[in-house]
Design a protein around this motif. Structure first.
Motif, PDB file in Angstrom:
ATOM      1  N   ASP A  81       0.817  -1.214   0.000  1.00 41.53           N
ATOM      2  CA  ASP A  81       0.000   0.000   0.000  1.00 41.53           C
ATOM      3  C   ASP A  81       0.850   1.263   0.000  1.00 41.53           C
ATOM      4  O   ASP A  81       0.414   2.308  -0.502  1.00 41.53           O
ATOM      5  N   GLU A  82       2.050   1.182   0.562  1.00 43.69           N
ATOM      6  CA  GLU A  82       2.928   2.361   0.612  1.00 43.69           C
ATOM      7  C   GLU A  82       3.231   2.900  -0.784  1.00 43.69           C
ATOM      8  O   GLU A  82       3.531   4.084  -0.949  1.00 43.69           O
ATOM      9  N   LEU A  83       3.178   2.046  -1.790  1.00 46.88           N
ATOM     10  CA  LEU A  83       3.516   2.453  -3.159  1.00 46.88           C
ATOM     11  C   LEU A  83       2.355   3.124  -3.872  1.00 46.88           C
ATOM     12  O   LEU A  83       2.534   3.701  -4.942  1.00 46.88           O
ATOM     13  N   LYS A  84       1.152   3.060  -3.287  1.00 47.49           N
ATOM     14  CA  LYS A  84      -0.022   3.656  -3.914  1.00 47.49           C
ATOM     15  C   LYS A  84       0.012   5.176  -3.774  1.00 47.49           C
ATOM     16  O   LYS A  84       0.291   5.703  -2.682  1.00 47.49           O
ATOM     17  N   PRO A  85      -0.282   5.913  -4.851  1.00 49.11           N
ATOM     18  CA  PRO A  85      -0.266   7.387  -4.766  1.00 49.11           C
ATOM     19  C   PRO A  85      -1.220   7.938  -3.700  1.00 49.11           C
ATOM     20  O   PRO A  85      -0.906   8.937  -3.055  1.00 49.11           O
ATOM     21  N   SER A  86      -2.381   7.305  -3.516  1.00 50.57           N
ATOM     22  CA  SER A  86      -3.346   7.801  -2.528  1.00 50.57           C
ATOM     23  C   SER A  86      -2.779   7.704  -1.116  1.00 50.57           C
ATOM     24  O   SER A  86      -2.977   8.617  -0.289  1.00 50.57           O
ATOM     25  N   VAL A  87      -2.073   6.607  -0.816  1.00 50.19           N
ATOM     26  CA  VAL A  87      -1.475   6.436   0.505  1.00 50.19           C
ATOM     27  C   VAL A  87      -0.305   7.400   0.682  1.00 50.19           C
ATOM     28  O   VAL A  87      -0.137   8.006   1.749  1.00 50.19           O
ATOM     29  N   GLN A  88       0.500   7.565  -0.352  1.00 50.09           N
ATOM     30  CA  GLN A  88       1.626   8.489  -0.259  1.00 50.09           C
ATOM     31  C   GLN A  88       1.149   9.922  -0.023  1.00 50.09           C
ATOM     32  O   GLN A  88       1.765  10.668   0.749  1.00 50.09           O
ATOM     33  N   ALA A  89       0.027  10.291  -0.642  1.00 54.75           N
ATOM     34  CA  ALA A  89      -0.511  11.635  -0.446  1.00 54.75           C
ATOM     35  C   ALA A  89      -0.939  11.841   1.005  1.00 54.75           C
ATOM     36  O   ALA A  89      -0.741  12.924   1.579  1.00 54.75           O
ATOM     37  N   LYS A  90      -1.520  10.817   1.611  1.00 56.06           N
ATOM     38  CA  LYS A  90      -1.937  10.928   3.017  1.00 56.06           C
ATOM     39  C   LYS A  90      -0.729  10.964   3.943  1.00 56.06           C
ATOM     40  O   LYS A  90      -0.732  11.697   4.947  1.00 56.06           O
ATOM     41  N   LEU A  91       0.309  10.201   3.625  1.00 52.64           N
ATOM     42  CA  LEU A  91       1.518  10.227   4.437  1.00 52.64           C
ATOM     43  C   LEU A  91       2.195  11.603   4.376  1.00 52.64           C
ATOM     44  O   LEU A  91       2.806  12.047   5.353  1.00 52.64           O
ATOM     45  N   HIS A  92       2.058  12.274   3.240  1.00 49.75           N
ATOM     46  CA  HIS A  92       2.661  13.602   3.095  1.00 49.75           C
ATOM     47  C   HIS A  92       1.921  14.661   3.916  1.00 49.75           C
ATOM     48  O   HIS A  92       2.430  15.774   4.086  1.00 49.75           O
ATOM     49  N   ARG A  93       0.731  14.339   4.433  1.00 46.45           N
ATOM     50  CA  ARG A  93      -0.008  15.277   5.270  1.00 46.45           C
ATOM     51  C   ARG A  93       0.440  15.206   6.728  1.00 46.45           C
ATOM     52  O   ARG A  93       0.037  16.045   7.538  1.00 46.45           O
ATOM     53  N   ARG A  94       1.269  14.232   7.061  1.00 39.16           N
ATOM     54  CA  ARG A  94       1.641  14.022   8.458  1.00 39.16           C
ATOM     55  C   ARG A  94       2.348  15.226   9.094  1.00 39.16           C
ATOM     56  O   ARG A  94       2.158  15.493  10.290  1.00 39.16           O
ATOM     57  N   PRO A  95       3.156  16.009   8.362  1.00 42.17           N
ATOM     58  CA  PRO A  95       3.799  17.171   8.998  1.00 42.17           C
ATOM     59  C   PRO A  95       2.823  18.184   9.594  1.00 42.17           C
ATOM     60  O   PRO A  95       3.231  19.019  10.416  1.00 42.17           O
ATOM     61  N   VAL A  96       1.528  18.117   9.215  1.00 36.87           N
ATOM     62  CA  VAL A  96       0.546  19.049   9.778  1.00 36.87           C
ATOM     63  C   VAL A  96       0.480  18.908  11.299  1.00 36.87           C
ATOM     64  O   VAL A  96       0.406  19.903  12.028  1.00 36.87           O
ATOM     65  N   ILE A  97       0.537  17.676  11.793  1.00 36.57           N
ATOM     66  CA  ILE A  97       0.445  17.489  13.247  1.00 36.57           C
ATOM     67  C   ILE A  97       1.751  17.868  13.934  1.00 36.57           C
ATOM     68  O   ILE A  97       1.748  18.229  15.116  1.00 36.57           O
ATOM     69  N   GLU A  98       2.844  17.819  13.214  1.00 36.50           N
ATOM     70  CA  GLU A  98       4.100  18.275  13.809  1.00 36.50           C
ATOM     71  C   GLU A  98       4.039  19.779  14.086  1.00 36.50           C
ATOM     72  O   GLU A  98       4.560  20.249  15.105  1.00 36.50           O
ATOM     73  N   ARG A  99       3.392  20.523  13.196  1.00 38.55           N
ATOM     74  CA  ARG A  99       3.196  21.950  13.437  1.00 38.55           C
ATOM     75  C   ARG A  99       2.278  22.178  14.639  1.00 38.55           C
ATOM     76  O   ARG A  99       2.469  23.113  15.424  1.00 38.55           O
ATOM     77  N   LYS A 100       1.266  21.308  14.773  1.00 33.68           N
ATOM     78  CA  LYS A 100       0.353  21.452  15.905  1.00 33.68           C
ATOM     79  C   LYS A 100       1.080  21.175  17.224  1.00 33.68           C
ATOM     80  O   LYS A 100       0.863  21.880  18.217  1.00 33.68           O
TER      81      LYS A 100
END
Length: 518
Positions: A448-467
């Protein structure tokens, strides 16, 4: 008895007298305009006796004060001063310009009530429910999760100071009058408030002092055995001796334990503090705050504080369940970093009805072919090596948690003549592969890590680092109070301040002007 805000308001409010001096658009201004939509006196009625005593300072006023203290990072004494002289604070509190202020001890007493009745949790949950009522969340909720270290408020101590301090606590709890004079004479050197005066640079002197200290501690524990008043302090002393001291097999005398005991206590002033690591190079002493955030609105859905040495993944499923139970928010997908990517965490999160999205931790094998280079069928079970050889020779084994699984073994004949043997097997034996109880789940996660949809969601993770960085700006880098529950109070108040700002920005409040005054 519950005190209440006067609904009549006052002509002496800073808004009316000094409107040009109030900071417009600030947190104070927003709290003054919209705070009543989250904080009202009736929410705190359970904190007070219904018909006894004189009326308290209105709890809605006190809670606003606690939020202002978090926002401005002020002590109780400074909070009391600002509530008396600061126009922005008076405006946010909704009090008259001549209001005499809130006493410093009143803040402390109110915090104790809040912790005792879990009113901090209730207020934080109200911010989440406000977002739900305003329709801010999408139909399918993608949540982000991460953790951050919180430095403890207690003093980190070495073995000698830990045991000495614990001895003092036991004697204080038991009372010197209840202990024999002989025992007190042997303990006197540890009750002065200072380390014994020895040559601490001399290993022999330190060893002799450790033996004397352990002997005194054991005598004290024997003297208070079975008593209830010093029970908690005695348990702490016994745990400290057990974790930090062992008997030298050569000399038969006590010595400092070789290695670090699991779940080691590092402070007697805050026994819940632990040694923790956020990474291989970042060690800390304290606790760990866990945060779950809705991705599109950046509203914090859940906050918890765990042990500093606890695993991040262990908090994921309980927080998803708690958020659904307490706020009604059903998380469809949860995104975390690699610390949440193991099989146990994925399985636990899936059991709540959510899907865990995280990178799978890499598998290594000291330079030889890792297990991921083999084609594994956990159902058969079978494994095909990089050279194309397949084995179905499975033997039952147990994993590191004692769970039943299988180990696949290749034959010595096959491995002996394999041209890739030097890259696969160390020694004279054959290669074996131990199957994980989550083998199929982890294989799917890697795909699943290779799927573009999953990669796009993983790229959103820095949002919580800002929080989390925002929460640290609100004081969560270091605990203000001792103990995990009080640190959770601090985290919940910081999350409430952060959510209040987001709710105001997203237009969740009615923004009607309501006059409030103490």
């Amino acid at each position: 008895m519950l005190g209440r805000i006067d609904p009549q308001g006052s002509l002496f409010e800073p808004e009316h007298l000094f409107g040009d001096l109030v900071t417009r658009g600030s947190f104070y201004d927003k709290l003054a305009a919209c705070g009543h939509e989250l904080i009202c006196d009736d929410d705190f009625a359970g904190l007070y006796a219904p018909n006894r005593g004189r009326p308290s300072t209105p709890p809605s006023l006190m809670m606003r004060g606690l939020l202002l203290a978090v926002k401005d990072d002020t002590s109780d004494r400074e909070s009391a001063r600002r509530s008396r002289v600061d126009l922005d604070w008076k405006h946010a509190l909704g009090v008259a310009s001549d209001y005499p202020g809130i006493g410093a001890t009143t803040f402390s007493l109110f915090r104790s009530r809040v912790v005792l009745h879990h009113a901090d949790r209730a207020l934080f949950r109200k911010t989440v429910r406000k977002a739900v009522e305003a329709g801010l969340f999408p139909r399918k909720i993608l949540a982000l999760i991460d953790s951050s270290p919180v430095l403890g408020a207690g003093a980190v101590q070495d073995t000698y100071e830990l045991v000495r301090s614990a001895i003092c606590k036991v004697v204080e709890a038991a009372g010197e009058a209840s202990l024999s004079k002989k025992l007190l004479r042997s303990l006197r050197r540890y009750l002065s408030g200072y380390k014994p005066k020895i040559d601490w640079q001399n290993p022999g002197a330190r060893s002799l002092e450790l033996a004397r200290m352990v002997t005194a501690a054991n005598r004290l524990l024997e003297a208070v055995e079975g008593r209830q008043d010093p029970k908690k302090a005695a348990e702490l002393l016994a745990a400290l001796v057990a974790q930090d001291v062992e008997i030298d097999p050569d000399t038969g005398k006590p010595r400092i334990r070789q290695g670090v005991a699991r779940d080691r206590i590092v402070s007697t002033s805050d026994p819940e503090m632990r040694h923790g690591r956020k990474s291989a190079s970042r060690r800390f002493d304290g606790h760990k705050v866990h945060v779950v955030e809705e991705e599109s609105t950046e509203i914090i859905l859940g906050v918890d504080v765990g042990a500093g040495n606890g695993a991040d993944g262990e908090q994921a499923a309980p927080m998803v369940e708690e958020i659904a139970r307490d706020t009604g928010v059903e998380i469809a997908e949860l995104v975390g970093d690699m610390a949440y990517g193991d099989g146990d965490t994925r399985s636990a999160v899936e059991a709540t009805g959510a899907r865990m999205i995280a990178r799978v931790p890499p598998v290594s094998n000291s330079g030889f072919f890792p297990k991921t280079d083999f084609v594994i069928d956990p159902e058969a079970p079978s494994a095909t090596c990089p050279a194309g050889h397949t084995t179905t020779d499975a033997h039952p084994v147990r994993d590191h948690k004692g769970r039943s699984t299988k180990r696949l073994r290749f034959s010595v004949e096959v491995c002996g003549g394999c041209p890739l043997r030097a890259q696969c097997v160390k020694g004279d034996g054959a290669r074996s592969i131990t199957l994980s109880v989550h083998e199929a789940r982890m294989a799917k996660a890697r795909a699943d890590e290779l799927k573009p949809s999953v990669q796009a969601k993983l790229h959103r993770r820095p949002v919580i680092e800002r929080k989390i960085d925002h929460l640290q700006d609100l004081g969560l880098r270091k605990a203000r109070y001792r103990g995990r529950r009080k640190t959770l109070l601090q985290a919940l108040l910081a999350a409430t301040v952060a959510n209040f700002g987001r709710l105001h920005l997203l237009g969740a409040f009615g923004a009607s002007d309501v006059a409030v005054a103490a």
